[in-house]
Design a protein around this motif. Structure first.
Motif, mmCIF file in Angstrom:
data_model
loop_
_atom_site.group_PDB
_atom_site.id
_atom_site.type_symbol
_atom_site.label_atom_id
_atom_site.label_comp_id
_atom_site.label_asym_id
_atom_site.label_seq_id
_atom_site.Cartn_x
_atom_site.Cartn_y
_atom_site.Cartn_z
ATOM 1 N N GLU A 152 0.819 -0.951 -0.231
ATOM 2 C CA GLU A 152 0.022 -0.199 0.177
ATOM 3 C C GLU A 152 0.932 1.367 0.146
ATOM 4 O OE1 GLU A 152 -2.972 -0.187 3.333
ATOM 5 O OE2 GLU A 152 -3.839 -2.274 2.467
ATOM 6 N N GLY A 153 2.083 1.110 0.399
ATOM 7 C CA GLY A 153 2.584 2.140 0.438
ATOM 8 C C GLY A 153 3.929 2.876 -0.513
ATOM 9 N N CYS A 154 4.520 1.512 -0.880
ATOM 10 C CA CYS A 154 4.950 2.010 -2.288
ATOM 11 C C CYS A 154 4.950 1.172 -3.613
ATOM 12 C CB CYS A 154 6.348 1.505 -2.399
ATOM 13 S SG CYS A 154 7.058 -0.196 -2.021
ATOM 14 N N HIS A 155 3.292 0.303 -3.452
ATOM 15 C CA HIS A 155 2.841 -0.320 -4.582
ATOM 16 C C HIS A 155 4.143 -1.280 -5.241
ATOM 17 C CE1 HIS A 155 -0.644 2.940 -4.143
ATOM 18 N NE2 HIS A 155 0.766 3.593 -4.498
ATOM 19 N N GLY A 156 5.237 -1.672 -4.426
ATOM 20 C CA GLY A 156 5.737 -2.645 -4.798
ATOM 21 C C GLY A 156 5.315 -4.333 -5.250
ATOM 22 N N GLU A 157 5.554 -4.843 -5.947
ATOM 23 C CA GLU A 157 5.027 -6.918 -5.703
ATOM 24 C C GLU A 157 5.491 -6.679 -3.950
ATOM 25 O OE1 GLU A 157 5.208 -10.645 -7.872
ATOM 26 O OE2 GLU A 157 6.477 -9.393 -9.108
ATOM 27 N N LEU A 158 5.194 -7.903 -3.636
ATOM 28 C CA LEU A 158 5.447 -8.993 -2.175
ATOM 29 C C LEU A 158 4.803 -9.740 -2.143
ATOM 30 C CD1 LEU A 158 3.019 -8.324 0.557
ATOM 31 C CD2 LEU A 158 4.169 -6.249 0.449
ATOM 32 N N VAL A 159 4.736 -11.063 -1.723
ATOM 33 C CA VAL A 159 4.272 -12.415 -1.562
ATOM 34 C C VAL A 159 4.189 -12.750 -0.236
ATOM 35 C CG1 VAL A 159 5.457 -12.805 -3.803
ATOM 36 C CG2 VAL A 159 6.837 -13.051 -1.893
ATOM 37 N N TRP A 160 3.390 -13.523 0.451
ATOM 38 C CA TRP A 160 3.632 -13.440 1.776
ATOM 39 C C TRP A 160 3.467 -15.059 2.032
ATOM 40 C CZ3 TRP A 160 1.875 -10.215 5.128
ATOM 41 C CH2 TRP A 160 1.181 -8.920 4.274
ATOM 42 N N ALA A 161 4.565 -14.551 3.414
ATOM 43 C CA ALA A 161 4.904 -16.278 3.661
ATOM 44 C C ALA A 161 4.629 -16.454 4.988
ATOM 45 C CB ALA A 161 6.255 -16.465 3.885
ATOM 46 N N THR A 162 5.094 -17.995 5.393
ATOM 47 C CA THR A 162 3.802 -17.867 7.373
ATOM 48 C C THR A 162 4.689 -18.722 7.851
ATOM 49 O OG1 THR A 162 1.459 -19.227 6.084
ATOM 50 C CG2 THR A 162 2.513 -19.775 8.063
ATOM 51 N N THR A 163 5.209 -18.090 9.041
ATOM 52 C CA THR A 163 6.335 -17.812 9.817
ATOM 53 C C THR A 163 6.301 -20.119 9.814
ATOM 54 O OG1 THR A 163 5.692 -16.957 11.700
ATOM 55 C CG2 THR A 163 6.412 -16.194 10.012
ATOM 56 N N VAL A 164 7.414 -19.823 10.571
ATOM 57 C CA VAL A 164 7.843 -20.827 11.560
ATOM 58 C C VAL A 164 8.201 -20.894 12.607
ATOM 59 C CG1 VAL A 164 7.406 -23.169 9.766
ATOM 60 C CG2 VAL A 164 9.923 -21.640 10.346
ATOM 61 N N ALA A 165 7.705 -21.776 13.764
ATOM 62 C CA ALA A 165 8.388 -21.442 15.245
ATOM 63 C C ALA A 165 10.112 -21.593 15.558
ATOM 64 C CB ALA A 165 7.885 -22.737 15.939
ATOM 65 N N GLY A 166 10.569 -20.703 15.131
ATOM 66 C CA GLY A 166 11.730 -21.516 15.999
ATOM 67 C C GLY A 166 12.464 -21.136 16.915
ATOM 68 N N PRO A 167 13.807 -20.671 17.262
ATOM 69 C CA PRO A 167 14.025 -19.123 18.236
ATOM 70 C C PRO A 167 13.730 -18.434 18.224
ATOM 71 C CG PRO A 167 15.825 -20.292 16.673
ATOM 72 C CD PRO A 167 14.396 -20.557 16.320
ATOM 73 N N ASN A 168 13.822 -17.533 17.696
ATOM 74 C CA ASN A 168 13.183 -16.598 17.843
ATOM 75 C C ASN A 168 11.411 -16.027 17.755
ATOM 76 O OD1 ASN A 168 15.446 -15.272 16.621
ATOM 77 N ND2 ASN A 168 15.346 -15.405 14.951
ATOM 78 N N GLY A 169 10.359 -16.741 18.380
ATOM 79 C CA GLY A 169 9.673 -17.100 18.829
ATOM 80 C C GLY A 169 8.218 -18.042 17.792
ATOM 81 N N ARG A 170 7.011 -17.599 18.371
ATOM 82 C CA ARG A 170 6.244 -18.543 17.638
ATOM 83 C C ARG A 170 5.467 -18.122 16.263
ATOM 84 N NH1 ARG A 170 0.483 -18.341 20.739
ATOM 85 N NH2 ARG A 170 1.466 -15.781 20.015
ATOM 86 N N GLY A 171 5.189 -19.569 15.141
ATOM 87 C CA GLY A 171 5.716 -19.216 14.154
ATOM 88 C C GLY A 171 3.821 -19.285 13.893
ATOM 89 N N GLY A 172 3.204 -19.372 12.631
ATOM 90 C CA GLY A 172 2.094 -19.026 11.814
ATOM 91 C C GLY A 172 1.674 -17.748 11.501
ATOM 92 N N LYS A 173 2.290 -16.688 11.548
ATOM 93 C CA LYS A 173 2.097 -15.950 11.300
ATOM 94 C C LYS A 173 2.236 -15.073 9.870
ATOM 95 C CE LYS A 173 2.456 -13.487 16.242
ATOM 96 N NZ LYS A 173 3.187 -13.183 16.872
ATOM 97 N N LEU A 174 2.101 -14.338 9.413
ATOM 98 C CA LEU A 174 1.796 -14.116 7.585
ATOM 99 C C LEU A 174 3.560 -12.797 7.745
ATOM 100 C CD1 LEU A 174 -0.789 -13.810 6.018
ATOM 101 C CD2 LEU A 174 0.743 -15.494 6.051
ATOM 102 N N MET A 175 3.977 -13.189 6.940
ATOM 103 C CA MET A 175 5.244 -12.203 6.756
ATOM 104 C C MET A 175 5.817 -11.630 4.844
ATOM 105 S SD MET A 175 9.381 -12.455 7.327
ATOM 106 C CE MET A 175 8.996 -12.978 8.643
ATOM 107 N N PRO A 176 5.386 -10.332 4.747
ATOM 108 C CA PRO A 176 5.388 -9.903 3.891
ATOM 109 C C PRO A 176 7.116 -10.166 2.893
ATOM 110 C CG PRO A 176 5.055 -8.167 4.480
ATOM 111 C CD PRO A 176 5.582 -9.299 5.929
ATOM 112 N N LEU A 177 7.572 -10.364 2.226
ATOM 113 C CA LEU A 177 8.725 -10.639 1.272
ATOM 114 C C LEU A 177 8.953 -10.077 0.220
ATOM 115 C CD1 LEU A 177 9.424 -14.082 2.550
ATOM 116 C CD2 LEU A 177 9.993 -12.289 3.728
ATOM 117 N N ASP A 178 10.232 -9.452 -0.805
ATOM 118 C CA ASP A 178 10.211 -8.953 -1.419
ATOM 119 C C ASP A 178 10.029 -10.335 -2.219
ATOM 120 O OD1 ASP A 178 10.545 -6.551 -0.766
ATOM 121 O OD2 ASP A 178 13.010 -6.495 -0.789
#
Length: 125
Positions: free
Chosen positions: A24-50
């Motif tokens: 919505e900000g830069c109008h660039g293309e992005l893709v969505w990935a689901t995070t997996v659980a790891g040492p940085n936290g719980r998984g299952g959240k959506l993350m926008p990626l280039d």
């Protein structure tokens, strides 16, 4: 990994059109990935990626199912598995419209006020 004249060819993340959107900000293309659980936290959240692989990125992406991306954030001592994972950059780290707001002149940032906690002296019994 494709190499041409010693240069690494960057790959597009393999997703279907359902997971592609625009920022919505830069109008660039992005893709969505689901995070997996790891040492940085719980998984299952959506993350926008280039959508293009970025070797400077700190997210390792796998595609266990066609069109579905799973992402894990790498710690400083981790590396991604080049043949089986894609190196990705979170879009919020590369979006040109995402900037830190400037504080008004009479406001001090909390980080400037924080200091190391003092050790309390005491007798050991």
């Amino acid at each position: 990994m494709n190499e041409l004249a010693g240069e690494t060819m960057l790959r597009r993340l393999p997703v279907d059109d359902r997971t592609r959107t625009t920022c919505e900000g830069c109008h660039g293309e992005l893709v969505w990935a689901t995070t997996v659980a790891g040492p940085n936290g719980r998984g299952g959240k959506l993350m926008p990626l280039d959508p293009l692989e970025n070797l400077a990125g700190n997210v390792a992406v796998t595609t266990p199912h066609r069109g579905r991306l799973l992402a894990r954030v790498l710690t400083k001592d981790e590396a991604f598995d080049r043949p089986h994972e894609y190196a990705a950059m979170p879009h919020f780290a590369s979006c040109p419209t995402r900037t830190k707001p400037e504080l008004p002149q009479d406001v001090v940032a909390l980080q400037q006020l924080r200091h190391k906690p003092r050790r309390r002296g005491g007798r050991h019994r």
